[in-house]
Enzyme design. Structure first.
Site, short mmCIF file in Angstrom:
data_model
loop_
_atom_site.label_atom_id
_atom_site.label_comp_id
_atom_site.label_asym_id
_atom_site.label_seq_id
_atom_site.Cartn_x
_atom_site.Cartn_y
_atom_site.Cartn_z
N HIS A 80 0.82 -1.20 0.00
CA HIS A 80 0.00 0.00 0.00
C HIS A 80 0.86 1.26 0.00
CE1 HIS A 80 -3.86 -2.08 1.65
NE2 HIS A 80 -3.41 -2.62 0.53
N GLU A 82 0.68 3.89 1.82
CA GLU A 82 1.06 4.30 3.17
C GLU A 82 2.23 3.46 3.68
OE1 GLU A 82 -3.50 4.63 2.80
OE2 GLU A 82 -1.93 3.24 2.18
N CYS A 108 -6.29 1.72 5.17
CA CYS A 108 -6.91 0.48 5.64
C CYS A 108 -6.43 0.23 7.07
CB CYS A 108 -6.52 -0.69 4.74
SG CYS A 108 -4.78 -1.18 4.91
N CYS A 111 -2.56 -0.37 7.43
CA CYS A 111 -1.79 0.87 7.29
C CYS A 111 -2.04 1.80 8.48
CB CYS A 111 -2.13 1.57 5.98
SG CYS A 111 -1.55 0.65 4.54
#
Length: 148
Positions: A80, A82, A108, A111
């Site tokens: 991801h 992040e 999410c 993260c």
């Protein structure tokens, strides 16, 4: 009449949008920018780990299995945005405590937990992502979330 100048949130969110254009995810292009004192610390986008084939080359298992957003993220081969922004900062020895994350989509739960432990104090998002637990954990950690 001259165009008004972007405020800082608009400026960094636009940069996050450009960062997202590097994404190799087939489902959702996400960009993230970590900022402290109006200075960019690191950027990240979602895609396959360094040196591995991109999802566009090998396909998306989550798409193939018709998995809904926010579910079964552990089977995604991508990292991801992040996660990548935190990895980039760590790789180059850049402390992120007290930073603000600007991102194209809210994080999410995986993260969110990383951002909490990294000491990120604020998150500015452009779009919401359907993860109630992430939102709850960020609120409990007193991380301010602003949608712009």
């Amino acid at each position: 009449m001259p165009k008004t100048r972007l405020n800082w949130d608009e400026y960094f969110l636009k940069i996050a949008g450009v960062v997202a254009e590097r994404s190799t995810c087939m489902r959702r292009k996400v960009g993230a920018v970590l900022v402290r004192d109006k200075r960019i610390l690191a950027t990240g986008y979602n895609g396959a780990p360094r040196g591995l084939l991109h999802c566009a080359q090998v396909g998306c298992l989550r798409k193939k299995l018709k998995i809904k957003p926010g579910e079964r993220i552990e089977i995604c081969r991508g990292i991801h945005a992040e996660q990548n922004v935190l990895v980039q900062a760590a790789f180059f020895g850049i402390p992120v405590e007290g930073a603000t994350l600007y991102t194209t989509h809210s994080p999410c739960v995986s993260c969110a937990k990383l951002l909490i432990n990294a000491g990120v104090k604020e998150i500015v998002i452009k779009n919401k992502y359907p993860d109630k637990l992430a939102k709850s954990l960020l609120k409990e950690a007193n991380i301010k979330i602003t949608k712009r």
